[in-house]
Design a protein around this motif. Structure first.
Motif, PDB file in Angstrom:
ATOM      1  N   UNK A  39       0.823  -1.205   0.000  1.00 32.84           N
ATOM      2  CA  UNK A  39       0.000   0.000   0.000  1.00 32.84           C
ATOM      3  C   UNK A  39       0.861   1.260   0.000  1.00 32.84           C
ATOM      4  N   UNK A  40       1.954   1.239   0.772  1.00 29.21           N
ATOM      5  CA  UNK A  40       2.839   2.402   0.822  1.00 29.21           C
ATOM      6  C   UNK A  40       3.532   2.633  -0.520  1.00 29.21           C
ATOM      7  N   UNK A  41       4.014   1.549  -1.147  1.00 28.76           N
ATOM      8  CA  UNK A  41       4.682   1.698  -2.437  1.00 28.76           C
ATOM      9  C   UNK A  41       3.715   2.206  -3.505  1.00 28.76           C
ATOM     10  N   UNK A  42       2.521   1.647  -3.557  1.00 28.58           N
ATOM     11  CA  UNK A  42       1.549   2.067  -4.562  1.00 28.58           C
ATOM     12  C   UNK A  42       1.154   3.522  -4.384  1.00 28.58           C
ATOM     13  N   UNK A  43       1.034   3.954  -3.141  1.00 30.39           N
ATOM     14  CA  UNK A  43       0.697   5.357  -2.896  1.00 30.39           C
ATOM     15  C   UNK A  43       1.831   6.274  -3.332  1.00 30.39           C
ATOM     16  N   UNK A  44       3.081   5.875  -3.058  1.00 27.74           N
ATOM     17  CA  UNK A  44       4.223   6.685  -3.488  1.00 27.74           C
ATOM     18  C   UNK A  44       4.312   6.743  -5.013  1.00 27.74           C
ATOM     19  N   UNK A  45       4.093   5.607  -5.670  1.00 26.69           N
ATOM     20  CA  UNK A  45       4.129   5.588  -7.134  1.00 26.69           C
ATOM     21  C   UNK A  45       2.990   6.405  -7.714  1.00 26.69           C
ATOM     22  N   UNK A  46       1.803   6.263  -7.156  1.00 26.56           N
ATOM     23  CA  UNK A  46       0.617   6.911  -7.715  1.00 26.56           C
ATOM     24  C   UNK A  46       0.702   8.435  -7.610  1.00 26.56           C
ATOM     25  N   UNK A  47       1.248   8.928  -6.518  1.00 28.94           N
ATOM     26  CA  UNK A  47       1.276  10.370  -6.284  1.00 28.94           C
ATOM     27  C   UNK A  47       2.640  10.998  -6.539  1.00 28.94           C
ATOM     28  N   UNK A  48       3.595  10.246  -7.087  1.00 23.34           N
ATOM     29  CA  UNK A  48       4.915  10.816  -7.365  1.00 23.34           C
ATOM     30  C   UNK A  48       4.778  11.930  -8.400  1.00 23.34           C
ATOM     31  N   UNK A  49       5.545  12.987  -8.204  1.00 19.65           N
ATOM     32  CA  UNK A  49       5.416  14.144  -9.088  1.00 19.65           C
ATOM     33  C   UNK A  49       5.848  13.838 -10.524  1.00 19.65           C
ATOM     34  N   UNK A  50       6.624  12.783 -10.723  1.00 22.53           N
ATOM     35  CA  UNK A  50       7.006  12.393 -12.075  1.00 22.53           C
ATOM     36  C   UNK A  50       5.971  11.468 -12.726  1.00 22.53           C
ATOM     37  N   UNK A  51       5.047  10.983 -11.935  1.00 20.43           N
ATOM     38  CA  UNK A  51       3.988  10.121 -12.479  1.00 20.43           C
ATOM     39  C   UNK A  51       2.627  10.819 -12.476  1.00 20.43           C
ATOM     40  N   UNK A  52       2.317  11.490 -11.364  1.00 21.26           N
ATOM     41  CA  UNK A  52       1.030  12.192 -11.159  1.00 21.26           C
ATOM     42  C   UNK A  52      -0.113  11.455 -11.864  1.00 21.26           C
ATOM     43  N   UNK A  53      -0.347  10.231 -11.410  1.00 24.57           N
ATOM     44  CA  UNK A  53      -1.340   9.363 -12.027  1.00 24.57           C
ATOM     45  C   UNK A  53      -2.762   9.920 -12.003  1.00 24.57           C
ATOM     46  N   UNK A  54      -3.189  10.627 -10.950  1.00 22.01           N
ATOM     47  CA  UNK A  54      -4.569  11.137 -10.975  1.00 22.01           C
ATOM     48  C   UNK A  54      -4.885  11.992 -12.191  1.00 22.01           C
ATOM     49  N   UNK A  55      -3.900  12.759 -12.682  1.00 25.37           N
ATOM     50  CA  UNK A  55      -4.134  13.577 -13.881  1.00 25.37           C
ATOM     51  C   UNK A  55      -3.685  12.881 -15.155  1.00 25.37           C
ATOM     52  N   UNK A  56      -2.744  11.951 -15.048  1.00 27.67           N
ATOM     53  CA  UNK A  56      -2.257  11.262 -16.237  1.00 27.67           C
ATOM     54  C   UNK A  56      -3.293  10.277 -16.794  1.00 27.67           C
ATOM     55  N   UNK A  57      -4.236   9.860 -15.962  1.00 28.75           N
ATOM     56  CA  UNK A  57      -5.236   8.908 -16.429  1.00 28.75           C
ATOM     57  C   UNK A  57      -6.036   9.468 -17.596  1.00 28.75           C
ATOM     58  N   UNK A  58      -6.352  10.755 -17.572  1.00 25.75           N
ATOM     59  CA  UNK A  58      -7.081  11.376 -18.670  1.00 25.75           C
ATOM     60  C   UNK A  58      -6.257  11.326 -19.948  1.00 25.75           C
ATOM     61  N   UNK A  59      -4.974  11.638 -19.838  1.00 30.47           N
ATOM     62  CA  UNK A  59      -4.085  11.588 -21.004  1.00 30.47           C
ATOM     63  C   UNK A  59      -3.985  10.174 -21.565  1.00 30.47           C
ATOM     64  N   UNK A  60      -3.922   9.186 -20.695  1.00 31.25           N
ATOM     65  CA  UNK A  60      -3.837   7.797 -21.146  1.00 31.25           C
ATOM     66  C   UNK A  60      -5.115   7.368 -21.850  1.00 31.25           C
ATOM     67  N   UNK A  61      -6.257   7.734 -21.295  1.00 26.39           N
ATOM     68  CA  UNK A  61      -7.529   7.354 -21.913  1.00 26.39           C
ATOM     69  C   UNK A  61      -7.730   8.086 -23.238  1.00 26.39           C
ATOM     70  N   UNK A  62      -7.315   9.342 -23.318  1.00 25.06           N
ATOM     71  CA  UNK A  62      -7.405  10.079 -24.585  1.00 25.06           C
ATOM     72  C   UNK A  62      -6.584   9.408 -25.675  1.00 25.06           C
ATOM     73  N   UNK A  63      -5.359   9.030 -25.351  1.00 25.41           N
ATOM     74  CA  UNK A  63      -4.498   8.384 -26.336  1.00 25.41           C
ATOM     75  C   UNK A  63      -5.057   7.024 -26.747  1.00 25.41           C
ATOM     76  N   UNK A  64      -5.593   6.287 -25.799  1.00 27.90           N
ATOM     77  CA  UNK A  64      -6.170   4.984 -26.117  1.00 27.90           C
ATOM     78  C   UNK A  64      -7.379   5.132 -27.032  1.00 27.90           C
TER      79      UNK A  64
END
Length: 465
Positions: free
Chosen positions: A92-117
């Motif tokens: 849980x700690x690793x996933x939270x660090x990966x998900x919210x890392x400033x180089x990943x910023x997954x909460x906002x990157x999900x839109x970009x990924x879905x748009x490209x798909x």
């Protein structure tokens, strides 16, 4: 004469059957030396694929309808975002660090990924990992992928991805993620590929926009023509008729009127020798609304969304609009399920790479929960769960159904998944634990044989009264 006949027979005589076989061209001989431009015969050829990808990208950039269709799909599929949870504290700690890392910023990157798909039908994700085990993802545009190499006996097992070369540079090749190879090699940067709308036996996916590109172009041309018609419809000319004695007199009168033309609403006074008429184009376009609606219906049906999603009321009642939206929600749900699998697979890869570098053993047990497709779903599911629960409580009290069956039906009506037997078992265990804790707490609050002071509420200790 005989000499000429011999020469003619020499040049025009049919070849011997054995010689004819030497010169005959079969399909296999015709294709000798040909190079396939796609990894599978069920894929588009390279030129068509690159042309379609570029057209889809241009349509998304310049066509408002195409941009809106992609936005609608992402807004419903991603919605309020995906939630990741794990019962293991380290995972849980690793996933939270990966998900919210400033180089990943997954909460906002999900839109970009879905748009490209949605826009290209393919999602190429580059995964790189640092010395601490943290992975970072970057999206590679589908238009930059030049070649996908797969195993000869299985097209779904991809080996490498080659990018296009620019300015004479050597093309860059990334290896595909290989779960067996990660245990022996240091995890170098790798690429994972996800595709939608691909036929069986194909490697590349298809864009959601590709079936409607032609109709988007036609609708744009239709609107351009309508704008020109509306512009020309308001154009007019004054025609002045009079008896002029000479051409110079007519020319002088024309120059006079051209220098000071009458303004709209002005009063013009002439004599009997001069008449004024207005010449305007008669452009009939009564059926333009039906033609535009037919084109827009073709676009909406190709995109799999109702017309009222594209600012075109399809019916006069709300019930009609809701009924037409049901197939669309099912499509969004299917795409959301695929996106959920995509994220789960991607996160599992990052955990494996983290374990390999840090020599840790995170369990990798986690769940990815999507957001609600619509806020109306919660109200409808709550009402359905309440109604079915009231009916099954009566059956449960009568002994007609078991606890597991009641939980199974309830979870089905509220749109959730789970093992009924495990849910009942966990609930009983928690109830027993809560009951024992409450009993112990009660005993601590009131020792056996203790008396309560009715005035103060304190416990009276024996011997101190």
């Amino acid at each position: 004469m005989n000499l000429l006949h011999s020469i003619s027979q020499y040049f025009h005589a049919p070849p011997h059957p054995s010689q004819r076989q030497l010169f005959s061209e079969t399909e296999n001989e015709f294709l000798v030396g040909a190079v396939s431009l796609s990894p599978s015969e069920f894929d588009r050829d390279r030129y068509s694929r690159e042309d379609i990808l570029q057209q889809c990208l241009d349509a998304w950039r310049y066509n408002p309808l195409a941009r809106r269709i992609v936005e609608i799909i992402s807004q419903y599929v991603v919605g309020a975002g995906f939630k990741v949870s794990s019962s293991d504290p380290g995972t849980s700690e690793f996933l939270e660090n990966f998900w919210n890392h400033r180089f990943n910023h997954m909460p906002t990157r999900l839109i970009e990924m879905c748009d490209e798909l949605t826009r290209s039908g393919n999602l190429f994700i580059l995964i790189s990992t640092d010395a601490g085990g943290m992975s970072y993802i970057r999206l590679i545009p589908s238009t930059l992928i030049d070649e996908i190499v797969t195993k000869d006996n299985d097209l779904e097992q991809e080996i490498s991805f080659t990018l296009k070369s620019f300015n004479g540079q050597e093309p860059i090749t990334y290896k595909a993620f290989n779960q067996q190879q990660i245990d022996v090699d240091y995890p170098q940067a790798c690429v994972v590929h996800y595709a939608i709308n691909k036929p069986a036996g194909a490697v590349w996916g298809e864009s959601d926009l590709s079936p409607i590109l032609k109709w988007l172009s036609r609708y744009t041309a239709f609107l351009d023509d309508r704008v020109r018609l509306n512009r020309y419809r308001n154009a007019f000319l004054y025609v002045v008729k009079s008896s002029f004695t000479s051409e110079s007199t007519r020319g002088a009168r024309q120059l006079q009127l051209a220098s000071t033309p009458p303004t709209p609403g002005s009063i013009l006074v002439t004599d009997e020798s001069e008449t004024w008429e207005v010449l305007s184009p008669k452009l009939e376009s009564d059926d333009a609304e039906k033609d535009g609606l037919a084109l827009k219906k073709m676009i909406a049906s190709g995109a799999g969304i109702p017309l009222h999603f594209l600012a075109e009321p399809e019916g006069s009642t709300r019930t009609t609009a809701e009924a037409s939206g049901d197939p669309t929600y099912r499509k969004f749900q299917q795409r959301q399920t695929f996106f959920q699998y995509l994220l789960k697979d991607l996160l599992a890869i990052t955990i494996q790479r983290f374990n390999h570098i840090t020599n840790r053993n995170l369990t990798g047990q986690f769940e990815v929960y999507p957001g609600d497709l619509s806020s109306r779903d919660n109200v409808a599911l709550a009402m359905a769960g309440t109604n079915i629960m009231s009916a099954f409580e009566t059956l449960r009290e009568a002994g007609a159904v078991s606890k597991e069956e009641m939980v199974r039906v309830l979870y089905r009506f509220i749109g959730e998944e789970g093992d009924p037997a495990e849910i009942v078992r966990e609930g009983q265990a928690e109830a027993e634990s809560a009951g024992s804790e409450a009993s112990v707490s009660k005993q601590k609050r009131k020792p056996k044989g203790a008396k309560i002071d009715h005035e103060t509420g304190d416990i009276r200790t024996p011997g101190l009264e």
